[in-house]
Scaffold this active site. Structure first.
Site, PDB file in Angstrom:
ATOM      1  N   ASN A  63      45.607  37.839 -26.873  1.00  0.00           N
ATOM      2  CA  ASN A  63      45.907  37.542 -25.333  1.00  0.00           C
ATOM      3  C   ASN A  63      45.376  38.668 -24.698  1.00  0.00           C
ATOM      4  O   ASN A  63      45.798  39.817 -24.497  1.00  0.00           O
ATOM      5  CB  ASN A  63      47.593  37.514 -25.412  1.00  0.00           C
ATOM      6  CG  ASN A  63      48.066  37.590 -23.978  1.00  0.00           C
ATOM      7  OD1 ASN A  63      47.540  37.259 -22.998  1.00  0.00           O
ATOM      8  ND2 ASN A  63      49.299  37.627 -23.904  1.00  0.00           N
ATOM      9  N   LYS A  94      45.488  38.754 -21.275  1.00  0.00           N
ATOM     10  CA  LYS A  94      46.535  39.009 -20.203  1.00  0.00           C
ATOM     11  C   LYS A  94      45.381  39.108 -18.938  1.00  0.00           C
ATOM     12  O   LYS A  94      44.485  38.195 -18.769  1.00  0.00           O
ATOM     13  CB  LYS A  94      47.293  40.152 -20.410  1.00  0.00           C
ATOM     14  CG  LYS A  94      48.087  40.276 -21.634  1.00  0.00           C
ATOM     15  CD  LYS A  94      49.021  41.241 -21.683  1.00  0.00           C
ATOM     16  CE  LYS A  94      49.702  41.299 -23.154  1.00  0.00           C
ATOM     17  NZ  LYS A  94      50.941  42.074 -23.297  1.00  0.00           N
ATOM     18  N   HIS A 135      55.489  33.595 -22.544  1.00  0.00           N
ATOM     19  CA  HIS A 135      55.431  35.222 -23.002  1.00  0.00           C
ATOM     20  C   HIS A 135      56.203  35.984 -22.056  1.00  0.00           C
ATOM     21  O   HIS A 135      56.770  35.375 -21.004  1.00  0.00           O
ATOM     22  CB  HIS A 135      53.920  35.950 -22.590  1.00  0.00           C
ATOM     23  CG  HIS A 135      53.555  36.959 -23.015  1.00  0.00           C
ATOM     24  ND1 HIS A 135      53.831  37.858 -22.362  1.00  0.00           N
ATOM     25  CD2 HIS A 135      52.968  37.266 -24.019  1.00  0.00           C
ATOM     26  CE1 HIS A 135      53.673  39.024 -23.018  1.00  0.00           C
ATOM     27  NE2 HIS A 135      52.736  38.695 -24.107  1.00  0.00           N
ATOM     28  N   GLU A 169      55.940  38.558 -20.552  1.00  0.00           N
ATOM     29  CA  GLU A 169      55.776  39.068 -19.272  1.00  0.00           C
ATOM     30  C   GLU A 169      56.241  37.792 -18.310  1.00  0.00           C
ATOM     31  O   GLU A 169      56.240  38.264 -16.830  1.00  0.00           O
ATOM     32  CB  GLU A 169      54.384  39.485 -19.169  1.00  0.00           C
ATOM     33  CG  GLU A 169      54.300  40.855 -19.953  1.00  0.00           C
ATOM     34  CD  GLU A 169      53.042  41.121 -20.459  1.00  0.00           C
ATOM     35  OE1 GLU A 169      51.938  40.352 -20.138  1.00  0.00           O
ATOM     36  OE2 GLU A 169      52.817  41.927 -21.405  1.00  0.00           O
ATOM     37  N   GLU A 219      57.743  38.058 -30.526  1.00  0.00           N
ATOM     38  CA  GLU A 219      57.261  39.037 -30.010  1.00  0.00           C
ATOM     39  C   GLU A 219      58.451  40.199 -29.566  1.00  0.00           C
ATOM     40  O   GLU A 219      59.152  39.889 -28.348  1.00  0.00           O
ATOM     41  CB  GLU A 219      56.333  38.896 -28.747  1.00  0.00           C
ATOM     42  CG  GLU A 219      55.179  38.320 -29.338  1.00  0.00           C
ATOM     43  CD  GLU A 219      54.007  38.320 -28.098  1.00  0.00           C
ATOM     44  OE1 GLU A 219      53.008  38.921 -28.585  1.00  0.00           O
ATOM     45  OE2 GLU A 219      54.165  37.941 -27.206  1.00  0.00           O
ATOM     46  N   GLY A 241      52.967  46.294 -26.035  1.00  0.00           N
ATOM     47  CA  GLY A 241      52.177  47.374 -25.083  1.00  0.00           C
ATOM     48  C   GLY A 241      52.692  48.848 -25.125  1.00  0.00           C
ATOM     49  O   GLY A 241      52.620  49.603 -24.416  1.00  0.00           O
ATOM     50  N   SER A 250      52.291  45.364 -30.269  1.00  0.00           N
ATOM     51  CA  SER A 250      51.633  46.547 -30.779  1.00  0.00           C
ATOM     52  C   SER A 250      50.896  46.614 -32.355  1.00  0.00           C
ATOM     53  O   SER A 250      51.012  47.302 -32.967  1.00  0.00           O
ATOM     54  CB  SER A 250      52.500  47.963 -30.797  1.00  0.00           C
ATOM     55  OG  SER A 250      52.644  48.096 -29.536  1.00  0.00           O
TER      56      SER A 250
HETATM   57  P1  PGA Z   1      50.289  44.224 -27.435  1.00  0.00           P
HETATM   58  O1  PGA Z   1      50.730  42.862 -26.619  1.00  0.00           O
HETATM   59  O2  PGA Z   1      49.675  43.909 -28.592  1.00  0.00           O
HETATM   60  O3  PGA Z   1      49.393  45.049 -26.457  1.00  0.00           O
HETATM   61  O4  PGA Z   1      51.658  45.116 -27.563  1.00  0.00           O
HETATM   62  C1  PGA Z   1      51.182  41.813 -27.332  1.00  0.00           C
HETATM   63  C2  PGA Z   1      51.533  40.566 -26.476  1.00  0.00           C
HETATM   64  O5  PGA Z   1      51.984  40.906 -25.212  1.00  0.00           O
HETATM   65  O6  PGA Z   1      51.288  39.463 -26.850  1.00  0.00           O
END
Ligand code: PGA
Length: 249
Positions: free
Chosen positions: A10, A12, A95, A97, A167, A173, A212
């Site tokens: 992803n 983003k 997601h 976010e 997740e 993140g 992560s």
């Molecule tokens: P990350 O994000 O691997 O940077 O923690 C995962 C995601 O948001 O899909």
């Protein structure tokens, strides 16, 4: 039935179309004989270049979101049909976010999910609890609500390709990965909820872990019985890291 691992990136709001093209080219040339399915989800602007760079390789390209209408006066939005016509195979949905910053609810996730199915694309439904939800004992309630809310009114027969991504919001993140036990436990719970809604189909559906994921922790996570792949943010932006995770699958 053995479930084929899916390793999804992803991106983003990162990478220009040219940078994305370069990254897909490096990923495609470094895949070796992996048996995993590979997906990257660029920004909407990067989709065409990523698809061009992925041509003839195992790399599939998806979108990060879609609107539920086919077309109309929805400034700034993309329909599942437009995404399909651009050559994408998958769409990420719900997601955290999107939920956190763009008022996404289980109801709108469900509408988007129906649109993705209507367009013949594969939905990757993202779910996960916040730290305060986990700490206040609401983990299972939250996951159950996100799953049943999204799948409400959709027949199991339409969901044979469904992918779920668990997740935990506190692991996205942050560099804090869920422990292998926490992840496996949540995945087993997610599968049990899916079984309650979809019956035996739940055994065939992929549940990805996200939050992560790095080359160093991927192998242990992916060895868990109910972890069928990874949704990778930060570590999907560098070919070396993403390929390291693919090699662990
Ligand atoms: P990350 O994000 O691997 O940077 O923690 C995962 C995601 O948001 O899909």
């Amino acid at each position: 039935m053995a479930r084929t691992h899916l390793i999804a990136g992803n991106w983003k709001m990162h990478l220009s179309p040219a940078e994305g093209r370069e990254l897909v080219t490096s990923i495609a040339s470094g895949l070796g004989g992996t048996t995993a399915e590979i997906l990257v989800c660029p920004t909407a602007l990067g989709i065409a270049d990523a698809i061009a760079a992925a041509a003839g390789s195992k790399v599939q390209v998806g979108a990060q979101n879609c609107h539920w209408e086919v077309k109309g006066a929805f400034t700034g939005e993309l329909s599942a049909e437009l995404i399909q016509s651009a050559g994408c195979s998958h769409v990420l949905l719900g997601h955290s976010e999107r939920r956190q910053f763009f008022h996404e609810t289980d109801e709108t996730v469900s509408q988007r999910l129906k649109a993705v199915l209507r367009a013949g694309l594969v939905p990757v439904l993202c779910i996960g609890e916040t730290l305060s939800e986990r700490e206040s004992g609401q983990l299972e309630t939250v996951l159950r609500q996100q799953i049943t809310g999204a799948l409400a009114g959709i027949d199991a027969a339409q969901l044979t390709q469904l992918v779920v991504a668990y997740e935990p919001v506190w692991a996205i993140g942050t560099g804090v990965v869920a422990s292998t036990e926490q992840a496996q436990e949540a995945h087993a719970f997610v599968r049990s909820v899916l079984a309650g809604v979809l019956g035996d189909l739940a055994n065939d559906l992929r549940i990805l872990y996200g939050g992560s994921v790095k080359p160093g922790n991927a192998a242990e996570l992916l060895a868990q019985p109910d972890i069928d792949g990874a949704l990778v943010g930060g570590a999907s932006l560098k070919a070396e890291d993403f390929l390291g995770i693919i090699a662990a699958a």
